[in-house]
Design a protein around this motif. Structure first.
Motif, PDB file in Angstrom:
ATOM      1  N   HIS A  86      39.335  30.906  32.084  1.00 24.43           N
ATOM      2  CA  HIS A  86      39.942  29.715  31.470  1.00 24.43           C
ATOM      3  C   HIS A  86      39.973  28.619  32.536  1.00 24.43           C
ATOM      4  CE1 HIS A  86      41.671  31.880  27.954  1.00 24.43           C
ATOM      5  NE2 HIS A  86      41.664  32.900  28.794  1.00 24.43           N
ATOM      6  N   PRO A  87      40.091  27.368  32.141  1.00 26.02           N
ATOM      7  CA  PRO A  87      40.233  26.311  33.153  1.00 26.02           C
ATOM      8  C   PRO A  87      41.437  26.544  34.069  1.00 26.02           C
ATOM      9  CG  PRO A  87      39.758  25.343  31.007  1.00 26.02           C
ATOM     10  CD  PRO A  87      39.979  26.816  30.790  1.00 26.02           C
ATOM     11  N   GLU A  88      42.486  27.194  33.541  1.00 26.45           N
ATOM     12  CA  GLU A  88      43.700  27.438  34.318  1.00 26.45           C
ATOM     13  C   GLU A  88      43.604  28.654  35.231  1.00 26.45           C
ATOM     14  OE1 GLU A  88      44.525  25.601  30.369  1.00 26.45           O
ATOM     15  OE2 GLU A  88      43.574  27.463  30.951  1.00 26.45           O
ATOM     16  N   GLY A  89      42.617  29.531  34.977  1.00 20.97           N
ATOM     17  CA  GLY A  89      42.484  30.732  35.795  1.00 20.97           C
ATOM     18  C   GLY A  89      41.774  31.857  35.064  1.00 20.97           C
ATOM     19  N   VAL A  90      41.956  33.074  35.582  1.00 24.40           N
ATOM     20  CA  VAL A  90      41.253  34.245  35.076  1.00 24.40           C
ATOM     21  C   VAL A  90      42.264  35.242  34.516  1.00 24.40           C
ATOM     22  CG1 VAL A  90      39.640  36.095  35.659  1.00 24.40           C
ATOM     23  CG2 VAL A  90      39.530  33.924  36.893  1.00 24.40           C
ATOM     24  N   ALA A  91      42.043  35.652  33.269  1.00 20.64           N
ATOM     25  CA  ALA A  91      42.880  36.665  32.630  1.00 20.64           C
ATOM     26  C   ALA A  91      42.128  37.991  32.667  1.00 20.64           C
ATOM     27  CB  ALA A  91      43.189  36.275  31.192  1.00 20.64           C
ATOM     28  N   ILE A  92      42.786  39.036  33.161  1.00 21.30           N
ATOM     29  CA  ILE A  92      42.163  40.358  33.234  1.00 21.30           C
ATOM     30  C   ILE A  92      43.069  41.339  32.509  1.00 21.30           C
ATOM     31  CG2 ILE A  92      41.348  42.203  34.741  1.00 21.30           C
ATOM     32  CD1 ILE A  92      40.825  40.055  36.887  1.00 21.30           C
ATOM     33  N   ALA A  93      42.518  41.994  31.481  1.00 22.59           N
ATOM     34  CA  ALA A  93      43.269  42.976  30.702  1.00 22.59           C
ATOM     35  C   ALA A  93      42.620  44.341  30.905  1.00 22.59           C
ATOM     36  CB  ALA A  93      43.264  42.597  29.225  1.00 22.59           C
ATOM     37  N   ILE A  94      43.278  45.187  31.681  1.00 20.86           N
ATOM     38  CA  ILE A  94      42.793  46.539  31.945  1.00 20.86           C
ATOM     39  C   ILE A  94      43.366  47.450  30.875  1.00 20.86           C
ATOM     40  CG2 ILE A  94      42.686  48.412  33.642  1.00 20.86           C
ATOM     41  CD1 ILE A  94      43.560  46.210  35.734  1.00 20.86           C
ATOM     42  N   THR A  95      42.539  48.304  30.313  1.00 17.89           N
ATOM     43  CA  THR A  95      43.003  49.229  29.290  1.00 17.89           C
ATOM     44  C   THR A  95      44.193  50.030  29.796  1.00 17.89           C
ATOM     45  OG1 THR A  95      40.759  49.412  28.417  1.00 17.89           O
ATOM     46  CG2 THR A  95      42.314  51.139  27.785  1.00 17.89           C
ATOM     47  N   GLY A  96      45.278  50.024  29.033  1.00 17.34           N
ATOM     48  CA  GLY A  96      46.472  50.788  29.384  1.00 17.34           C
ATOM     49  C   GLY A  96      47.453  50.068  30.288  1.00 17.34           C
ATOM     50  N   GLU A  97      47.134  48.856  30.717  1.00 14.91           N
ATOM     51  CA  GLU A  97      48.018  48.073  31.597  1.00 14.91           C
ATOM     52  C   GLU A  97      48.301  46.733  30.943  1.00 14.91           C
ATOM     53  OE1 GLU A  97      49.383  49.006  34.443  1.00 14.91           O
ATOM     54  OE2 GLU A  97      48.287  50.871  34.697  1.00 14.91           O
ATOM     55  N   ARG A  98      49.352  46.064  31.387  1.00 16.00           N
ATOM     56  CA  ARG A  98      49.590  44.713  30.898  1.00 16.00           C
ATOM     57  C   ARG A  98      48.553  43.793  31.536  1.00 16.00           C
ATOM     58  NH1 ARG A  98      51.265  41.051  34.433  1.00 16.00           N
ATOM     59  NH2 ARG A  98      52.530  41.683  36.205  1.00 16.00           N
ATOM     60  N   ALA A  99      48.144  42.777  30.802  1.00 16.44           N
ATOM     61  CA  ALA A  99      47.169  41.823  31.329  1.00 16.44           C
ATOM     62  C   ALA A  99      47.806  41.028  32.468  1.00 16.44           C
ATOM     63  CB  ALA A  99      46.703  40.886  30.221  1.00 16.44           C
ATOM     64  N   PHE A 100      46.994  40.623  33.439  1.00  8.87           N
ATOM     65  CA  PHE A 100      47.491  39.775  34.516  1.00  8.87           C
ATOM     66  C   PHE A 100      46.608  38.554  34.649  1.00  8.87           C
ATOM     67  CE2 PHE A 100      44.599  42.632  36.722  1.00  8.87           C
ATOM     68  CZ  PHE A 100      43.996  41.859  37.691  1.00  8.87           C
ATOM     69  N   PHE A 101      47.097  37.599  35.420  1.00  3.79           N
ATOM     70  CA  PHE A 101      46.459  36.292  35.497  1.00  3.79           C
ATOM     71  C   PHE A 101      46.273  35.872  36.942  1.00  3.79           C
ATOM     72  CE2 PHE A 101      46.540  31.584  35.044  1.00  3.79           C
ATOM     73  CZ  PHE A 101      45.497  31.457  34.146  1.00  3.79           C
ATOM     74  N   ILE A 102      45.098  35.345  37.240  1.00  2.00           N
ATOM     75  CA  ILE A 102      44.811  34.786  38.559  1.00  2.00           C
ATOM     76  C   ILE A 102      44.699  33.273  38.385  1.00  2.00           C
ATOM     77  CG2 ILE A 102      43.209  34.728  40.502  1.00  2.00           C
ATOM     78  CD1 ILE A 102      42.224  37.530  39.626  1.00  2.00           C
ATOM     79  N   PRO A 103      45.700  32.511  38.805  1.00  2.00           N
ATOM     80  CA  PRO A 103      45.642  31.053  38.642  1.00  2.00           C
ATOM     81  C   PRO A 103      44.487  30.442  39.446  1.00  2.00           C
ATOM     82  CG  PRO A 103      47.864  31.776  39.209  1.00  2.00           C
ATOM     83  CD  PRO A 103      46.953  32.952  39.409  1.00  2.00           C
ATOM     84  N   THR A 104      43.892  29.431  38.878  1.00  2.00           N
ATOM     85  CA  THR A 104      42.764  28.760  39.522  1.00  2.00           C
ATOM     86  C   THR A 104      43.083  28.318  40.942  1.00  2.00           C
ATOM     87  OG1 THR A 104      41.929  28.008  37.394  1.00  2.00           O
ATOM     88  CG2 THR A 104      41.177  26.811  39.325  1.00  2.00           C
ATOM     89  N   ASP A 105      44.259  27.757  41.149  1.00  2.00           N
ATOM     90  CA  ASP A 105      44.574  27.231  42.479  1.00  2.00           C
ATOM     91  C   ASP A 105      44.848  28.313  43.518  1.00  2.00           C
ATOM     92  OD1 ASP A 105      47.021  28.035  41.502  1.00  2.00           O
ATOM     93  OD2 ASP A 105      48.040  26.139  41.875  1.00  2.00           O
ATOM     94  N   SER A 106      44.913  29.573  43.098  1.00  2.00           N
ATOM     95  CA  SER A 106      45.113  30.644  44.081  1.00  2.00           C
ATOM     96  C   SER A 106      43.795  31.303  44.498  1.00  2.00           C
ATOM     97  CB  SER A 106      46.085  31.702  43.544  1.00  2.00           C
ATOM     98  OG  SER A 106      45.486  32.431  42.494  1.00  2.00           O
ATOM     99  N   ILE A 107      42.690  30.956  43.825  1.00  2.00           N
ATOM    100  CA  ILE A 107      41.382  31.539  44.155  1.00  2.00           C
ATOM    101  C   ILE A 107      40.849  30.892  45.427  1.00  2.00           C
ATOM    102  CG2 ILE A 107      38.999  31.862  43.397  1.00  2.00           C
ATOM    103  CD1 ILE A 107      40.066  31.852  40.502  1.00  2.00           C
ATOM    104  N   THR A 108      40.493  31.725  46.407  1.00  2.00           N
ATOM    105  CA  THR A 108      39.973  31.207  47.677  1.00  2.00           C
ATOM    106  C   THR A 108      38.498  31.529  47.888  1.00  2.00           C
ATOM    107  OG1 THR A 108      40.735  33.200  48.815  1.00  2.00           O
ATOM    108  CG2 THR A 108      42.229  31.301  48.807  1.00  2.00           C
ATOM    109  N   LEU A 109      37.964  32.472  47.111  1.00  2.00           N
ATOM    110  CA  LEU A 109      36.558  32.869  47.270  1.00  2.00           C
ATOM    111  C   LEU A 109      36.102  33.602  46.037  1.00  2.00           C
ATOM    112  CD1 LEU A 109      34.128  33.480  49.434  1.00  2.00           C
ATOM    113  CD2 LEU A 109      35.173  35.731  49.482  1.00  2.00           C
TER     114      LEU A 109
END
Length: 176
Positions: A86-109
């Motif tokens: 997403h423009p705001e960041g990356v959503a990752i949903a692992i089977t069996g876990e709650r989804a988590f989010f990596i905000p765009t401004d926290s990505i360094t590489l």
């Protein structure tokens, strides 16, 4: 009585091994108590610019130490995952876990890699997102490893991640 004692000995050894693994994992979790919990998905995220349904979440580790798997949920266990950019960041949903989010401004590489804990693949077979987990003094630099089997989709994911994080081509080099 010989086979009975042999069976008991095998079961005892098995129980000791399982107990040692359990103790080791709990020790790792206590040692990593300083690591903040990954952000939840923000409300009103909207439509992704790219969605990858056939992905594998491999691991998240402390930056620079690919063998130090983070044991804090939802980052702890590998599994099939859905990844949305997403423009705001990356959503990752692992089977069996709650989804988590990596905000765009926290990505360094963003980069491609070949190996991390529990996984070694062909050259450039892993997508690596290096990001800052937490805020202020409680920030930890981590690397999240994703395996996308299709080389074309892997390239699309890398391009989408590079676009949202506004990183130069220098950050897209092969991750070592």
């Amino acid at each position: 009585m010989g086979p009975f004692l042999f069976t008991v000995a095998i079961l005892l050894v098995f129980a000791i091994l399982i107990g040692a693994m359990w103790l080791g994992w709990n020790r790792r979790r206590r040692r990593q108590a300083y690591i903040p919990v990954a952000p939840e998905l923000p409300a009103g995220l909207g439509q992704p610019t790219l969605a990858v349904e056939d992905a594998h979440y491999v691991a998240t580790s402390v930056t620079g130490d690919a063998l130090d798997r983070i044991a804090v949920r939802p980052l702890a266990y590998r599994g099939r995952a859905e990844v949305e950019v997403h423009p705001e960041g990356v959503a990752i949903a692992i089977t069996g876990e709650r989804a988590f989010f990596i905000p765009t401004d926290s990505i360094t590489l963003v980069a491609l890699g070949q190996a991390t804990i529990d996984r070694a693949v062909e050259p450039n077979g892993l997508t690596v997102i290096q990001w800052n987990l937490g805020e202020g003094e409680n920030t930890t630099s981590v690397e999240t490893y994703l395996r996308v089997p299709s080389p074309a989709v892997r390239r699309e994911l890398l391009d989408a991640l590079s676009q949202i994080s506004e990183l130069s081509n220098a950050t897209r080099e092969e991750h070592k």
